[in-house]
Design a protein around this motif. Structure first.
Motif, PDB file in Angstrom:
ATOM      1  N   MET A  38     -10.844 -23.636  -3.099  1.00  0.00           N
ATOM      2  CA  MET A  38     -11.445 -24.738  -2.360  1.00  0.00           C
ATOM      3  C   MET A  38     -12.959 -24.627  -2.299  1.00  0.00           C
ATOM      4  N   LEU A  39     -13.489 -23.421  -2.412  1.00  0.00           N
ATOM      5  CA  LEU A  39     -14.905 -23.175  -2.158  1.00  0.00           C
ATOM      6  C   LEU A  39     -15.782 -23.576  -3.340  1.00  0.00           C
ATOM      7  N   PRO A  40     -17.080 -23.857  -3.083  1.00  0.00           N
ATOM      8  CA  PRO A  40     -17.992 -24.245  -4.166  1.00  0.00           C
ATOM      9  C   PRO A  40     -18.353 -23.053  -5.048  1.00  0.00           C
ATOM     10  N   THR A  41     -18.895 -23.343  -6.206  1.00  0.00           N
ATOM     11  CA  THR A  41     -19.188 -22.295  -7.186  1.00  0.00           C
ATOM     12  C   THR A  41     -20.235 -21.304  -6.699  1.00  0.00           C
ATOM     13  N   THR A  42     -21.038 -21.691  -5.718  1.00  0.00           N
ATOM     14  CA  THR A  42     -22.084 -20.802  -5.204  1.00  0.00           C
ATOM     15  C   THR A  42     -21.555 -19.775  -4.210  1.00  0.00           C
ATOM     16  N   VAL A  46     -15.746 -17.476  -5.112  1.00  0.00           N
ATOM     17  CA  VAL A  46     -15.586 -18.051  -6.448  1.00  0.00           C
ATOM     18  C   VAL A  46     -16.226 -17.142  -7.490  1.00  0.00           C
ATOM     19  N   GLN A  47     -17.378 -16.591  -7.164  1.00  0.00           N
ATOM     20  CA  GLN A  47     -18.027 -15.648  -8.067  1.00  0.00           C
ATOM     21  C   GLN A  47     -17.172 -14.406  -8.286  1.00  0.00           C
ATOM     22  N   GLN A  67      -8.486 -18.734 -15.822  1.00  0.00           N
ATOM     23  CA  GLN A  67      -9.281 -19.960 -15.740  1.00  0.00           C
ATOM     24  C   GLN A  67      -9.474 -20.305 -14.271  1.00  0.00           C
ATOM     25  N   ALA A  68     -10.740 -20.448 -13.846  1.00  0.00           N
ATOM     26  CA  ALA A  68     -11.061 -20.727 -12.447  1.00  0.00           C
ATOM     27  C   ALA A  68     -11.296 -22.224 -12.237  1.00  0.00           C
ATOM     28  N   PHE A  69     -10.759 -22.748 -11.145  1.00  0.00           N
ATOM     29  CA  PHE A  69     -10.910 -24.159 -10.785  1.00  0.00           C
ATOM     30  C   PHE A  69     -11.408 -24.232  -9.349  1.00  0.00           C
ATOM     31  N   PRO A  70     -12.736 -24.173  -9.135  1.00  0.00           N
ATOM     32  CA  PRO A  70     -13.289 -24.151  -7.782  1.00  0.00           C
ATOM     33  C   PRO A  70     -13.483 -25.545  -7.197  1.00  0.00           C
ATOM     34  N   ALA A  88       3.489 -23.860 -10.732  1.00  0.00           N
ATOM     35  CA  ALA A  88       2.606 -24.747 -11.489  1.00  0.00           C
ATOM     36  C   ALA A  88       1.183 -24.224 -11.521  1.00  0.00           C
ATOM     37  N   LEU A  89       0.803 -23.430 -10.536  1.00  0.00           N
ATOM     38  CA  LEU A  89      -0.482 -22.761 -10.476  1.00  0.00           C
ATOM     39  C   LEU A  89      -0.210 -21.278 -10.301  1.00  0.00           C
ATOM     40  N   THR A  90      -1.012 -20.427 -10.943  1.00  0.00           N
ATOM     41  CA  THR A  90      -0.729 -18.994 -10.890  1.00  0.00           C
ATOM     42  C   THR A  90      -1.227 -18.345  -9.617  1.00  0.00           C
ATOM     43  N   MET A  91      -2.491 -18.632  -9.250  1.00  0.00           N
ATOM     44  CA  MET A  91      -3.116 -17.933  -8.134  1.00  0.00           C
ATOM     45  C   MET A  91      -4.005 -18.869  -7.336  1.00  0.00           C
ATOM     46  N   THR A  92      -4.220 -18.515  -6.072  1.00  0.00           N
ATOM     47  CA  THR A  92      -5.218 -19.178  -5.248  1.00  0.00           C
ATOM     48  C   THR A  92      -5.663 -18.183  -4.187  1.00  0.00           C
TER      49      THR A  92
END
Length: 330
Positions: A38-42, A46-47, A67-70, A88-92
């Motif tokens: 859910m968090l932004p790339t900054t 996410v980093q 593959q990251a989807f932020p 359907a999604l591996t991780m969060t």
């Protein structure tokens, strides 16, 4: 950074059904992990995912591709947790209280005023009660928690009204995650708890749909909430963990060597993230003040007293008798 719209995700999820992963010939039989955030790339979280992805790809010679989807590309936190449960999604990565919608007793791990400090909170990962919760989560929902990360101390912000005591919160519409313990906390302060998904929060604040919100300093800063909030009130009401969650069938289906690489990379990533986030916390009060926010050190007891007087008893049946006391005593 991989780009995928929510529509693309839902369409691919439907096609996948309950399949957890599919080696792609085009990727030379790579095992692809999709990790939603859910968090932004900054944000350091996410980093962290990106660092884990690089390490795993290197150590497996490309056999495992994360593959990251932020930034909520794949929907709300609940959408992504549901997707991990289905495969359907591996991780969060999400908060313990949010995960409580799948296993109610887990919300205690993110309870207000439970943890003394970050080191105290970190002990939960090795606590017997946490292991029991993880076993229940696997059994009932097909997910497992593979790491506990430090997300920071949560503080209150408001748009126009200064706040020095909990009495000043009375009548304010305070955004909370869609979690019952957060709602109860704000209501104990006298505020009007208003659930809003995080990816809709900036707009809700800018339009005045809510008067304030509460989050850790790195989240406030990375989401640029200082642009739409004037007052930062250092309440420190929750020391928040976020949990790395993986689909159980996927986890068990990995080759032992690849799982070991992934575990090591996650551990390294969490160590980096926790240190980076703590470092940011130490300087962000000054940064946010420099950005125009008015910083207030409130009467902390006025905030903690009504919450501690009501929440542990109110949620005892949900958390399990004695659970709060057992965690507080760690």
């Amino acid at each position: 950074m991989t780009k995928l719209t929510k529509r693309d995700f839902l369409q691919s999820s439907a096609a996948l059904g309950t399949a957890v992963f599919m080696p792609a010939i085009a990727r030379a039989q790579a095992t692809v992990l999709r990790w939603g955030e859910m968090l932004p790339t900054t944000h350091p979280q996410v980093q962290m995912v990106e660092r884990i992805a690089r390490q795993v790809k290197e150590k497996t010679s490309g056999r495992v591709d994360i593959q990251a989807f932020p930034a909520g590309q794949l929907g709300s936190g609940k959408d992504m947790m549901e997707a991990v449960a289905s495969g359907a999604l591996t991780m969060t990565t999400d908060g313990a209280a949010a995960l409580g919608s799948f296993l109610p007793q887990l919300s205690v791990v993110e309870a207000p005023y439970l943890w003394r400090d970050a080191a105290h909170m970190a002990k939960v990962a090795k606590a017997p009660v946490f292991s029991q919760m993880n076993a229940e989560l696997e059994k009932k929902r097909g997910m497992r928690m593979v790491a506990v990360t430090y997300y920071g101390k949560r503080h209150l912000t408001t748009g126009s009204k200064p706040v020095k005591t909990a009495a000043d919160v009375a009548g304010l519409k305070i955004r909370v995650p869609p979690v019952d313990t957060f709602r109860a906390m704000v209501e104990a302060w006298g505020g009007k708890a208003t659930p809003v998904n995080f990816n809709e929060l900036y707009l809700a604040l800018s339009q005045g749909a809510v008067d304030g919100q509460e989050n850790p300093l790195p989240t406030i800063h990375s989401a640029k909430l200082q642009e739409v909030q004037k007052h930062l009130i250092l309440t420190g009401h929750i020391i928040t963990p976020r949990l790395v969650i993986v689909n159980t069938d996927f986890w068990k289906g990995l080759k032992d060597a690849d799982r070991a690489v992934l575990e090591a990379a996650i551990a390294d990533g969490v160590t980096w993230q926790d240190a980076e986030l703590a470092s940011q916390e130490s300087s962000l009060v000054a940064t946010l003040k420099g950005a125009g926010m008015t910083v207030t050190e409130p009467d902390l007891e006025s905030f903690s007293k009504p919450v501690l007087a009501s929440l542990p008893k109110q949620f005892e049946s949900k958390w399990g008798k004695g659970t709060w006391d057992a965690l507080a005593a760690l």
